[in-house]
Enzyme design. Structure first.
Site, short mmCIF file in Angstrom:
data_model
loop_
_atom_site.label_atom_id
_atom_site.label_comp_id
_atom_site.label_asym_id
_atom_site.label_seq_id
_atom_site.Cartn_x
_atom_site.Cartn_y
_atom_site.Cartn_z
N ARG A 103 0.87 -1.19 0.00
CA ARG A 103 0.00 0.00 0.00
C ARG A 103 0.90 1.23 0.00
NH1 ARG A 103 -2.14 -0.32 6.32
NH2 ARG A 103 -0.05 -0.35 7.17
N ASN A 141 -4.25 7.64 4.39
CA ASN A 141 -3.94 6.95 5.63
C ASN A 141 -2.45 7.04 5.93
OD1 ASN A 141 -5.08 5.11 7.77
ND2 ASN A 141 -3.31 3.90 7.09
N GLU A 142 -2.13 7.55 7.09
CA GLU A 142 -0.73 7.60 7.54
C GLU A 142 0.19 7.97 6.37
OE1 GLU A 142 0.18 3.97 9.64
OE2 GLU A 142 -0.76 4.73 11.45
N GLU A 300 -6.37 5.55 15.70
CA GLU A 300 -6.11 4.10 15.69
C GLU A 300 -5.29 3.71 16.90
OE1 GLU A 300 -3.90 2.49 12.42
OE2 GLU A 300 -5.07 3.56 10.93
C1 GAL Z 1 -1.39 1.43 11.00
C2 GAL Z 1 -2.21 1.52 9.73
C3 GAL Z 1 -3.38 0.55 9.73
C4 GAL Z 1 -2.95 -0.81 10.20
C5 GAL Z 1 -2.27 -0.68 11.54
C6 GAL Z 1 -1.83 -1.99 12.12
O1 GAL Z 1 -0.12 1.94 10.83
O2 GAL Z 1 -2.71 2.83 9.57
O3 GAL Z 1 -3.94 0.51 8.45
O4 GAL Z 1 -2.09 -1.38 9.25
O5 GAL Z 1 -1.15 0.14 11.42
O6 GAL Z 1 -1.24 -1.82 13.38
#
Ligand code: GAL
Length: 654
Positions: A103, A141-142, A300
């Site tokens: 990704r 995302n990030e 998250e």
């Molecule tokens: C983040 C990401 C998520 C998922 C998560 C897993 O960095 O934004 O999509 O991959 O980590 O810990």
């Protein structure tokens, strides 16, 4: 309080969606991040959009009373796009182009990618801008996670343009980087390359500028998406999820924070870190620092184990709630999990979710359900702010970047190491700390700490000196103020930016080897760093008793106007650091957040006329906080003190 998580319904058949919404309601979920990686399922071929599934899930969530943070799906470019335009992908230092399969494979400097991404964003905004479930735009995302740095030819052009805007002439670049050394003199901007693979190491001035450029390139992409969203849906706030503690990230979030409507951060604890809850607190304080004290959103975190460390520790009972509540205590107005339902296939099969492989009849789901009930009871906290601290730890992205380039006196001076240790010691003593960039207003602080603040601009150095002159107390650690903002070493003795303020001068560093310790003459133990420091008007608070620097001052203090300037020339161990903090607390008359037993983590949030004291118990026995009020979580009233059960949390409202 926002509560919920990333939801990827595209992994499941639609009958599972109905169960999901029912379970979400049971758990008190009110907010999901939707569509994060779904571009390939929404634009199935160039310009061919299929919205049906997203229409249906949005309606279903809305019927369930669940709000949606709708993601622009640009974090994962579709396979058809990568195949038609492989040149959009990032290229690493050795010229290897990222392939399909992961990704964030795209370069922020790719004009082709930008065109496709913005078309997708506009189509999404036009379709769903009025959907009643929509609460917030979640851009990509990030940004910078898997695409932090790109070395492609197209990036090289953007990088030269960035340099030209910053320096105007190539000679200004040569001067700034000191490119005469190793004969790197550039005759034109066209001769400058991104830091591609080279033997012997790149110029540190170039490296620091490339980090800044890379952050700006990603930020420019964010702003481009945001501006489309703002144009189509001016009333919907826009954010993107930061990853403020990631060691490899390139984004200078203090600058990014200016461009989002609400600061959102992702945080994951590290299995191998014995101080993981203290690291979490540092992360949350840093996030609040760049949000300038405003409430922010934890976009998250995990319910339990992740799948990207070598050993992925699961969270024992209670840790999930303590983690969420610690973020809330430190200013988040919501806590979301990645992800709702644990995947059975795909790259994150073993990453925990709210609904584990075992289903809802599980420890994790039960804990989330209980937390959901707690979150409802915490509604009065929303909008309150963390009580301003009297201590600021200065943490700058430039310093963190520059410290990670290597070829320094000691690779053991890790960017976050001393900042976290000092934060942990103040926190253990129940003293509130803000973590802020050096551009922050310092006027309300009593004490300002610079732990390995390696890069310091002249302007920042002046402001810090003025703060002390005006009666503030400053603590500068080893390896601070060493270089200016072009990453050039300041001359005349270390620490160049603060030699006069501290009234000391060091002419050589004597870093210690791993596990080597030194004793100080007050009995404290230190490691990592010593230096041949001379007093130039300061007094020694303590000197080394052992080692090559025996009898040389290890901690010094000078008066500075009506304030003081303290220098910490070595890394104290945890016990000594607590004593040092006690000493600083006395010097700067720092208040405690509340009178409470050691082992409790305390944070106070304050509203117009209400105070919310969070007390989180990280130990296996019950502890007491000596303040009366109503515990919002249990609903019980207490006159003068509240007992916090082992592993539990209270939020005392008064
Ligand atoms: C983040 C990401 C998520 C998922 C998560 C897993 O960095 O934004 O999509 O991959 O980590 O810990």
């Amino acid at each position: 309080m926002a509560f919920g998580g990333d939801y990827s319904p595209e992994q499941w058949s639609e009958d599972v969606w109905t169960d999901d919404v029912a379970l979400m309601r049971r758990a008190g979920v009110n907010s999901v991040n939707l569509g994060v990686f779904s571009w390939g399922l929404l634009e199935v071929a160039d310009g061919v959009f299929e919205w049906g599934w997203l229409d249906r899930i949005l309606d279903l969530l809305h019927e369930g009373g669940i709000g949606v943070n709708l993601a622009t799906p640009t974090a994962a470019p579709p396979i058809w796009l990568l195949r038609a335009h492989p040149e959009i992908a990032t290229v690493d230092e050795r010229g290897v182009r990222t392939s399909q399969g992961g990704r964030l494979a795209w370069s922020p400097s790719s004009a082709t990618f930008r065109r496709y991404a913005l078309r997708m964003v506009r189509a999404l905004a036009e379709r769903y801008g009025e959907h009643p479930a929509l609460r917030l735009w979640h851009v990509s995302n990030e940004l910078g996670n898997e695409n932090a740095r790109c070395h492609s030819d197209e990036t090289a052009v953007a990088w030269r343009r960035w340099l030209e805007a910053r320096y105007t002439t190539v000679d200004a670049v040569n001067d700034s980087w000191g490119s005469a050394f190793w004969g790197h003199h550039y005759a034109s901007f066209a001769q400058i390359e991104p830091p591609r693979f080279a033997r012997g190491g790149h110029n540190p001035g170039l490296l620091l500028d490339f980090e800044r450029f890379s952050s700006d390139a990603l930020l420019e992409h964010y702003v481009a998406e945001r501006d489309v969203l703002r144009e189509v849906t001016p009333d919907i706030p826009v954010t993107t999820n930061f990853m403020i503690m990631s060691y490899t990230q390139v984004d200078d979030y203090a600058r990014w924070a200016e461009e989002v409507d609400v600061v959102a951060n992702d945080h994951y604890t590290m299995s191998a870190d014995p101080f993981r809850h203290a690291e979490l607190s540092f992360s949350a304080d840093r996030t609040r620092g760049i949000a300038k004290g405003d409430p922010w959103l934890l976009m998250e975190h995990s319910t339990s184990a992740v799948n990207w460390q070598s050993i992925n520790r699961a969270k024992p009972p209670g840790e999930l709630a303590r983690n969420s509540l610690a973020h809330i205590a430190r200013g988040a107005d919501g806590a979301l999990f990645f992800q709702w339902r644990m995947s059975t296939a795909g790259a994150e099969q073993f990453h925990s979710g709210v609904v584990p492989h075992a289903g809802a009849d599980s420890k994790i789901f039960r804990e989330v359900e209980a937390l959901g009930a707690t979150m409802k009871r915490l509604a009065p906290v929303v909008g309150s702010r963390v009580q301003p601290a009297r201590v600021a730890i200065l943490f700058d992205h430039d310093s963190a970047s520059a410290l990670s380039f290597g070829r320094m006196p000691s690779d053991l001076v890790a960017p976050q190491d001393l900042p976290k240790r000092m934060h942990r010691a103040f926190t253990a003593r129940h003293i509130a700390v803000d973590v802020v960039p050096s551009t922050a207003d310092l006027s309300e602080y009593a004490l300002v700490v610079l732990p390995t603040l390696y890069v310091v601009s002249n302007a920042a150095a002046d402001r810090i000196a003025e703060f002390a002159q005006g009666g503030g107390h400053v603590v500068v650690s080893y390896f601070s103020g060493i270089v200016d903002d072009t990453n050039r070493v300041r001359q005349g003795g270390y620490p160049g930016a603060f030699r006069d303020l501290l009234k000391i001068r060091t002419d050589e560093f004597f870093p210690l080897v791993e596990h080597e310790t030194v004793e100080l003459d007050n009995g404290w133990v230190a490691d990592l760093w010593t230096e041949s420091l001379e007093l130039r008007g300061a007094t020694a608070l303590t000197a080394y008793r052992s080692g090559e620097m025996a009898d040389v001052p290890a901690i010094t203090r000078a008066t500075a106007g009506s304030g003081t300037a303290t220098y910490l020339a070595t890394r104290l161990n945890d016990a000594a650091m607590l004593h040092f903090v006690d000493e600083l607390a006395e010097l700067a008359e720092l208040p405690v957040i509340a009178d409470a037993d050691a082992g409790l983590e305390l944070v106070r949030r304050v509203g117009p006329d209400t105070s919310f004291l969070f007390a989180i118990n990280h130990t296996a026995h019950s502890l007491t906080v000596r303040q009366g009020g109503t515990d919002l979580i249990s609903g019980s009233r207490h006159d003068a003190s509240v007992e916090v059960p082992a592993g539990g949390t209270v939020v005392v409202m008064s």
